[in-house]
Write a protein that holds these residues in place. Sequence first.
Motif, PDB file in Angstrom:
ATOM      1  N   LYS A  99       0.843  -1.187   0.000  1.00 47.60           N
ATOM      2  CA  LYS A  99       0.000   0.000   0.000  1.00 47.60           C
ATOM      3  C   LYS A  99       0.879   1.237   0.000  1.00 47.60           C
ATOM      4  CE  LYS A  99      -4.296   1.582   2.124  1.00 47.60           C
ATOM      5  NZ  LYS A  99      -5.313   1.301   3.159  1.00 47.60           N
ATOM      6  N   ASN A 101       0.133   4.253  -0.712  1.00 46.18           N
ATOM      7  CA  ASN A 101      -0.565   5.368  -0.085  1.00 46.18           C
ATOM      8  C   ASN A 101      -1.951   4.888   0.320  1.00 46.18           C
ATOM      9  OD1 ASN A 101      -2.413   5.765  -2.414  1.00 46.18           O
ATOM     10  ND2 ASN A 101      -0.527   6.456  -3.449  1.00 46.18           N
ATOM     11  N   GLU A 102      -2.743   5.788   0.885  1.00 46.35           N
ATOM     12  CA  GLU A 102      -4.044   5.379   1.414  1.00 46.35           C
ATOM     13  C   GLU A 102      -5.068   5.057   0.332  1.00 46.35           C
ATOM     14  OE1 GLU A 102      -6.393   8.496   3.273  1.00 46.35           O
ATOM     15  OE2 GLU A 102      -4.951   9.994   2.550  1.00 46.35           O
ATOM     16  N   TYR A 103      -4.746   5.344  -0.927  1.00 48.94           N
ATOM     17  CA  TYR A 103      -5.712   5.129  -2.005  1.00 48.94           C
ATOM     18  C   TYR A 103      -5.421   3.893  -2.857  1.00 48.94           C
ATOM     19  CZ  TYR A 103      -6.547  10.040  -0.871  1.00 48.94           C
ATOM     20  OH  TYR A 103      -6.799  11.207  -0.203  1.00 48.94           O
ATOM     21  N   VAL A 104      -4.214   3.366  -2.806  1.00 48.04           N
ATOM     22  CA  VAL A 104      -3.810   2.293  -3.723  1.00 48.04           C
ATOM     23  C   VAL A 104      -3.291   1.089  -2.935  1.00 48.04           C
ATOM     24  CG1 VAL A 104      -2.275   1.645  -5.623  1.00 48.04           C
ATOM     25  CG2 VAL A 104      -3.205   3.980  -5.492  1.00 48.04           C
ATOM     26  N   THR A 105      -3.706  -0.113  -3.358  1.00 38.28           N
ATOM     27  CA  THR A 105      -3.190  -1.362  -2.799  1.00 38.28           C
ATOM     28  C   THR A 105      -2.850  -2.304  -3.952  1.00 38.28           C
ATOM     29  OG1 THR A 105      -4.591  -1.153  -0.831  1.00 38.28           O
ATOM     30  CG2 THR A 105      -3.631  -3.318  -1.276  1.00 38.28           C
ATOM     31  N   LEU A 155      -8.105   0.428  -5.910  1.00 36.95           N
ATOM     32  CA  LEU A 155      -8.094   1.887  -5.814  1.00 36.95           C
ATOM     33  C   LEU A 155      -9.271   2.308  -4.946  1.00 36.95           C
ATOM     34  CD1 LEU A 155      -7.420   2.736  -9.573  1.00 36.95           C
ATOM     35  CD2 LEU A 155      -5.741   2.488  -7.729  1.00 36.95           C
ATOM     36  N   HIS A 156      -9.006   3.054  -3.879  1.00 32.61           N
ATOM     37  CA  HIS A 156     -10.045   3.480  -2.945  1.00 32.61           C
ATOM     38  C   HIS A 156     -10.089   4.995  -2.888  1.00 32.61           C
ATOM     39  CE1 HIS A 156     -10.228  -0.683  -1.546  1.00 32.61           C
ATOM     40  NE2 HIS A 156      -8.907  -0.656  -1.457  1.00 32.61           N
ATOM     41  N   GLY A 157     -11.214   5.566  -3.320  1.00 30.15           N
ATOM     42  CA  GLY A 157     -11.407   7.005  -3.244  1.00 30.15           C
ATOM     43  C   GLY A 157     -12.592   7.348  -2.375  1.00 30.15           C
ATOM     44  N   GLU A 158     -12.789   8.621  -2.185  1.00 27.41           N
ATOM     45  CA  GLU A 158     -13.910   9.054  -1.350  1.00 27.41           C
ATOM     46  C   GLU A 158     -15.245   8.717  -1.986  1.00 27.41           C
ATOM     47  OE1 GLU A 158     -15.643  13.132   0.761  1.00 27.41           O
ATOM     48  OE2 GLU A 158     -13.860  13.215  -0.530  1.00 27.41           O
ATOM     49  N   SER A 161     -14.602   3.284  -5.648  1.00 26.34           N
ATOM     50  CA  SER A 161     -13.636   2.223  -5.349  1.00 26.34           C
ATOM     51  C   SER A 161     -13.571   1.279  -6.540  1.00 26.34           C
ATOM     52  CB  SER A 161     -14.047   1.440  -4.101  1.00 26.34           C
ATOM     53  OG  SER A 161     -14.015   2.263  -2.955  1.00 26.34           O
TER      54      SER A 161
END
Length: 226
Positions: A99, A101-105, A155-158, A161
């Motif tokens: 990970k 950053n907080e948006y990508v794994t 990818l995780h966004g506000e 996803s």
Amino acid sequence: LQWVLPEKKDWRTTFGFSGMNQYNRNKGEEMIIPDYNLHDMGGFMFTQKSYNKLTLSGGVRFDKRNINSKEFSEGGDLKFAAFDKSFSNVSGSLGFSYKPNEYVTLRANIARGFRAPNLAELASNGAHEGTNRFEYGYQNLKTERSMQADVGIDLHGEHISLRTSLFYNFINNFIYYRKLNAVAGGDSIIIDGNDQYFAFRFDQVNAKLYGFEFNLDIHPHPLDWL
């Protein structure tokens, strides 16, 4: 039964055991599989370690299955022969997720699995009314063994996803049923009273399964109910 060890230096480890006893007795007029006793047992260990943005995980499992099939005669003819079968195998997996950053794994995994043949695949001898097939089992079936690899990105966004992955699975001794041919050519047809059925027998072949998975989740804020 699972035993989860206390977390220590970011190690999370679990041991486990599972088992099953299964007994089948035919009470109806028609029989497609024999009476049998089946016993399963297996044990496993799984562990996970985190290093900042990287998480490693792996596990190993041992399984054993014993099947005892009962003899049965119908109208003086042997319909089901008695037999005992034992299957066992070691399977496992190893994978990681990163990970940045907080948006990508980012994910990758490799795993080895198996499946023992069931009683229907080993010993069927009768008409399967729901599929219009007369099915024959095959006692010499071996266990299915597979090796799978997959990679993916999340990818995780506000508001959106996205989860995607590619996978490839090679299966050794894949069990399937094939249509039988008549001696004179064409399909083999079994006449059972007033009904006719195509004849099928369970068999094995090596197989490949590969593909792409895609999942999109749209959750716009502040519309939390949508």
